[in-house]
Design a protein around this motif. Structure first.
Motif, mmCIF file in Angstrom:
data_model
loop_
_atom_site.group_PDB
_atom_site.id
_atom_site.type_symbol
_atom_site.label_atom_id
_atom_site.label_comp_id
_atom_site.label_asym_id
_atom_site.label_seq_id
_atom_site.Cartn_x
_atom_site.Cartn_y
_atom_site.Cartn_z
ATOM 1 N N GLU A 182 -65.588 -3.597 -4.172
ATOM 2 C CA GLU A 182 -65.954 -4.891 -3.579
ATOM 3 C C GLU A 182 -66.257 -4.727 -2.095
ATOM 4 N N VAL A 183 -65.376 -4.005 -1.400
ATOM 5 C CA VAL A 183 -65.569 -3.790 0.034
ATOM 6 C C VAL A 183 -66.842 -2.979 0.273
ATOM 7 N N LEU A 184 -67.037 -1.948 -0.524
ATOM 8 C CA LEU A 184 -68.238 -1.121 -0.406
ATOM 9 C C LEU A 184 -69.500 -1.980 -0.522
ATOM 10 N N ARG A 185 -69.535 -2.821 -1.500
ATOM 11 C CA ARG A 185 -70.733 -3.631 -1.753
ATOM 12 C C ARG A 185 -71.020 -4.573 -0.577
ATOM 13 N N LEU A 186 -69.979 -5.206 -0.061
ATOM 14 C CA LEU A 186 -70.179 -6.159 1.034
ATOM 15 C C LEU A 186 -70.561 -5.441 2.326
ATOM 16 N N ILE A 187 -69.928 -4.312 2.591
ATOM 17 C CA ILE A 187 -70.298 -3.539 3.780
ATOM 18 C C ILE A 187 -71.746 -3.070 3.682
ATOM 19 N N ALA A 188 -72.134 -2.618 2.507
ATOM 20 C CA ALA A 188 -73.504 -2.136 2.307
ATOM 21 C C ALA A 188 -74.514 -3.264 2.450
ATOM 22 N N ARG A 189 -74.078 -4.487 2.202
ATOM 23 C CA ARG A 189 -74.970 -5.638 2.366
ATOM 24 C C ARG A 189 -75.068 -6.085 3.821
ATOM 25 N N GLY A 190 -74.308 -5.443 4.707
ATOM 26 C CA GLY A 190 -74.411 -5.745 6.123
ATOM 27 C C GLY A 190 -73.351 -6.674 6.664
ATOM 28 N N TYR A 191 -72.351 -7.018 5.863
ATOM 29 C CA TYR A 191 -71.289 -7.895 6.342
ATOM 30 C C TYR A 191 -70.422 -7.159 7.365
ATOM 31 N N ALA A 192 -69.976 -7.880 8.393
ATOM 32 C CA ALA A 192 -69.008 -7.345 9.345
ATOM 33 C C ALA A 192 -67.629 -7.305 8.697
ATOM 34 N N TYR A 193 -66.751 -6.473 9.259
ATOM 35 C CA TYR A 193 -65.409 -6.364 8.685
ATOM 36 C C TYR A 193 -64.731 -7.735 8.593
ATOM 37 N N LYS A 217 -63.398 9.315 -0.054
ATOM 38 C CA LYS A 217 -63.609 9.657 -1.465
ATOM 39 C C LYS A 217 -65.059 10.064 -1.746
ATOM 40 N N LEU A 218 -65.986 9.425 -1.032
ATOM 41 C CA LEU A 218 -67.402 9.718 -1.278
ATOM 42 C C LEU A 218 -67.934 10.805 -0.343
ATOM 43 N N GLN A 219 -67.052 11.279 0.549
ATOM 44 C CA GLN A 219 -67.426 12.321 1.515
ATOM 45 C C GLN A 219 -68.618 11.878 2.361
ATOM 46 N N LEU A 220 -68.521 10.641 2.857
ATOM 47 C CA LEU A 220 -69.526 10.087 3.754
ATOM 48 C C LEU A 220 -68.920 9.952 5.143
ATOM 49 N N SER A 221 -69.798 9.838 6.163
ATOM 50 C CA SER A 221 -69.307 9.850 7.541
ATOM 51 C C SER A 221 -69.259 8.473 8.182
ATOM 52 N N ASN A 222 -70.129 7.561 7.794
ATOM 53 C CA ASN A 222 -70.191 6.265 8.467
ATOM 54 C C ASN A 222 -70.797 5.219 7.540
ATOM 55 N N ARG A 223 -70.843 3.963 8.002
ATOM 56 C CA ARG A 223 -71.309 2.878 7.138
ATOM 57 C C ARG A 223 -72.804 2.970 6.844
ATOM 58 N N HIS A 224 -73.560 3.646 7.720
ATOM 59 C CA HIS A 224 -74.984 3.803 7.432
ATOM 60 C C HIS A 224 -75.186 4.704 6.205
ATOM 61 N N GLU A 225 -74.432 5.790 6.146
ATOM 62 C CA GLU A 225 -74.509 6.653 4.956
ATOM 63 C C GLU A 225 -73.993 5.910 3.725
ATOM 64 N N LEU A 226 -72.956 5.110 3.954
ATOM 65 C CA LEU A 226 -72.408 4.327 2.847
ATOM 66 C C LEU A 226 -73.459 3.363 2.294
ATOM 67 N N THR A 227 -74.205 2.730 3.188
ATOM 68 C CA THR A 227 -75.239 1.788 2.757
ATOM 69 C C THR A 227 -76.331 2.498 1.963
ATOM 70 N N ARG A 228 -76.745 3.655 2.443
ATOM 71 C CA ARG A 228 -77.770 4.417 1.716
ATOM 72 C C ARG A 228 -77.255 4.826 0.333
ATOM 73 N N TRP A 229 -75.988 5.248 0.287
ATOM 74 C CA TRP A 229 -75.386 5.668 -0.989
ATOM 75 C C TRP A 229 -75.381 4.508 -1.985
ATOM 76 N N ARG A 233 -77.809 3.644 -5.603
ATOM 77 C CA ARG A 233 -77.223 3.332 -6.924
ATOM 78 C C ARG A 233 -77.426 1.875 -7.320
ATOM 79 N N ARG A 234 -78.215 1.169 -6.541
ATOM 80 C CA ARG A 234 -78.551 -0.239 -6.816
ATOM 81 C C ARG A 234 -77.284 -1.096 -6.897
ATOM 82 N N LEU A 235 -76.344 -0.808 -5.994
ATOM 83 C CA LEU A 235 -75.106 -1.583 -5.946
ATOM 84 C C LEU A 235 -75.185 -2.734 -4.955
ATOM 85 N N VAL A 236 -76.202 -2.754 -4.126
ATOM 86 C CA VAL A 236 -76.291 -3.759 -3.071
ATOM 87 C C VAL A 236 -76.930 -5.041 -3.597
#
Length: 236
Positions: A182-193, A217-229, A233-236
């Motif tokens: 849930e948090v991943l999806r909202l962050i990837a959509r651009g929501y602030a914490y 867990k996903l071995q990513l470095s920041n929210r920009h990489e998280l958004t691309r990830w 996967r069409r999760l956004v």
């Protein structure tokens, strides 16, 4: 009804109109209180809230004890989520004499959440943006055996069940808990914490902890990489 979780009460006799006995399952007490205030006036809506639960164990206990016609079920719950409630209450849901029907009521509009609970046995799925009147109508329709979905979500279900092939397993995504998704999806959509915290009824610090766990867990470095990830996967 008592405000305490895991409590029950007996049925109300009212021959004036339709009646349906409902159990609310959601881990946020304030949300349960809000739903109760919105639809629980039995004389006005015909809905009698006969029990509440905040996690899987309480839900199974209350549903078994009260045998409601309809359960309003959150998807993400402590103890295994709504799918686990459905699994453990499967015998009640398939009872030909007195079936307990489940209507998912969640903040999530993610395809995997919708499909997961429908495959688990829920008769419908609506999001928490639904109005009180529409929720009352949905509860009665589910009680009568209809399948009920928010319009956008119906497409997920049609697409999923149009294919005879099982959905592919995403091992990376499976490493995340439901709340982390849930948090991943909202962050990837651009929501602030702060916005994520408000929408999920959790603290900003908890959001930060979930984001850290997702990145690790996903071995990513920041929210920009998280958004691309997530976008890939069409999760956004």
């Amino acid at each position: 009804m008592s405000e305490h979780t895991g409590t029950t009460r007996g049925p109300v006799e009212d021959p004036a109109g339709r009646r349906v006995r409902v159990v609310l399952v959601d881990d946020h007490r304030m949300f349960r209180t809000g739903v109760q205030a919105e639809i629980g006036d039995t004389g006005r809506t015909g809905i009698e809230v006969v029990g509440e639960a905040a996690d899987v164990e309480q839900a199974v206990t209350v549903i078994t004890a009260t045998r409601p016609e309809v359960v309003l079920l959150d998807v993400h719950l402590p103890g295994g989520g709504g799918v686990e409630v459905l699994r453990r209450c499967a015998a009640l849901a398939t009872d030909s004499e007195r079936p307990v029907r489940f209507l998912a009521l969640s903040v999530s509009d993610a395809a995997e959440d919708v499909i997961g609970v429908i495959r688990g046995g829920a008769r419908g799925y609506v999001t928490k943006t639904i109005t009180g009147d529409d929720l009352v109508d949905s509860v009665f329709r589910v009680q009568e055996g209809d399948a009920v979905f928010s319009p956008r979500l119906a497409g997920f279900v049609l697409d999923a069940f149009a294919s005879t092939e099982a959905p592919p397993v995403d091992e990376d995504l499976d490493r995340l808990t439901q709340r982390e998704r849930e948090v991943l999806r909202l962050i990837a959509r651009g929501y602030a914490y702060k916005e994520v915290a408000k929408q999920l009824f959790i603290s900003v610090k908890t959001v930060e902890s979930h984001v850290s766990a997702v990145l690790r867990k996903l071995q990513l470095s920041n929210r920009h990489e998280l958004t691309r990830w997530a976008t890939a996967r069409r999760l956004v």
